[in-house]
Design an enzyme around this catalytic site. Structure first.
Site, PDB file in Angstrom:
ATOM      1  N   ASP A   7      -9.885  -6.472  -7.130  1.00  0.00           N
ATOM      2  CA  ASP A   7     -10.331  -5.111  -6.878  1.00  0.00           C
ATOM      3  C   ASP A   7     -11.322  -4.765  -7.991  1.00  0.00           C
ATOM      4  OD1 ASP A   7     -10.328  -2.434  -5.794  1.00  0.00           O
ATOM      5  OD2 ASP A   7      -9.001  -1.865  -7.450  1.00  0.00           O
ATOM      6  N   ASP A   9     -12.639  -1.029  -8.909  1.00  0.00           N
ATOM      7  CA  ASP A   9     -12.482   0.249  -9.601  1.00  0.00           C
ATOM      8  C   ASP A   9     -11.118   0.368 -10.270  1.00  0.00           C
ATOM      9  OD1 ASP A   9     -15.054   1.258  -8.796  1.00  0.00           O
ATOM     10  OD2 ASP A   9     -14.213   1.477  -6.794  1.00  0.00           O
ATOM     11  N   ASP A 179      -5.221  -2.308  -9.240  1.00  0.00           N
ATOM     12  CA  ASP A 179      -4.533  -1.201  -9.906  1.00  0.00           C
ATOM     13  C   ASP A 179      -3.839  -0.255  -8.934  1.00  0.00           C
ATOM     14  OD1 ASP A 179      -6.308   1.691  -9.722  1.00  0.00           O
ATOM     15  OD2 ASP A 179      -7.227  -0.154  -9.004  1.00  0.00           O
TER      16      ASP A 179
END
Length: 218
Positions: A7, A9, A179
């Site tokens: 991922d 961001d 996250d």
């Protein structure tokens, strides 16, 4: 060859490029600052709760680009990288990327943020392969509409499966770092899910399931 999927961001960078891009547009007088900022904050809160309407968000986020050629926006992209992204790069993330590269793994970023914003960031991170929400271009200009499978929540899994077929790859032994609890569908289908500076929901799930949890910000 093993896939190392990341991922973007709040995983490889210490912030959300989609949200930051919206803020940056406000500073560049490309939008009505008050209305756009309020909507940008609202959509970001929806995302954090796992309630984002991705179609509605992309219609909002891509509207300021409509009717402009990609070439005419290059300077804006460059200044956005310098002003907003370079300050939130993480040395530990660079180290993790290099670790997988040294193993001979194939590196891939998959993100819900549109590819217009994220392609330059992926290049900055030294990762050539990217799956994000694709942005439609017609007659040499951006239409302000997304195209293809949208890489959000279950859409990440669907788009990744399309890519695996296109590339003749498999998920055997694959890693995925994220996250966000929004990425749970993809975390559940890889052999090596890793929670990175996880939000509270994902952190609790990772703990319950025995998934590794790491920080790239320490």
């Amino acid at each position: 060859m093993t896939l190392a999927i990341f991922d973007l961001d709040n995983t490889l960078i210490a912030g959300d490029s989609d949200h930051l891009w919206g803020e940056y547009l406000c500073t560049q007088n490309m939008v009505d600052e008050t209305q756009f900022r309020a909507a940008n904050e609202g959509f970001y809160a929806d995302y954090q709760r796992g309630e984002l309407d991705i179609q509605a968000y992309l219609a909002f986020a891509l509207a300021p680009l409509a009717g402009r050629s990609p070439e005419s926006l290059r300077e804006l992209q460059t200044s956005f990288l310098k002003d907003c992204i370079e300050p939130i790069l993480l040395s530990a993330a660079a180290g993790l990327i290099q670790e997988h590269r040294s193993r001979g793994d194939r590196l891939l970023i998959i993100t819900a943020t549109n590819e217009f914003v994220t392609a330059p960031i992926a290049r900055l991170l030294g990762i050539e392969e990217l799956l994000g929400c694709a942005v439609e271009v017609a007659n040499g200009v951006l239409t302000g509409r997304p195209t293809g499978t949208l890489t959000y929540r279950e859409g990440k899994v669907a788009r990744l499966k399309e890519w695996l077929i296109e590339e003749g790859e498999s998920l055997e032994g694959a890693w995925f770092y994220s996250d966000s609890h929004n990425d749970l569908p993809l975390l559940e289908v890889v052999d090596n899910p890793v929670a990175v500076d996880a939000d509270p929901t994902l952190s609790h799930i990772a703990q319950d399931r025995g998934w590794p949890q790491i920080s790239l910000r320490a």
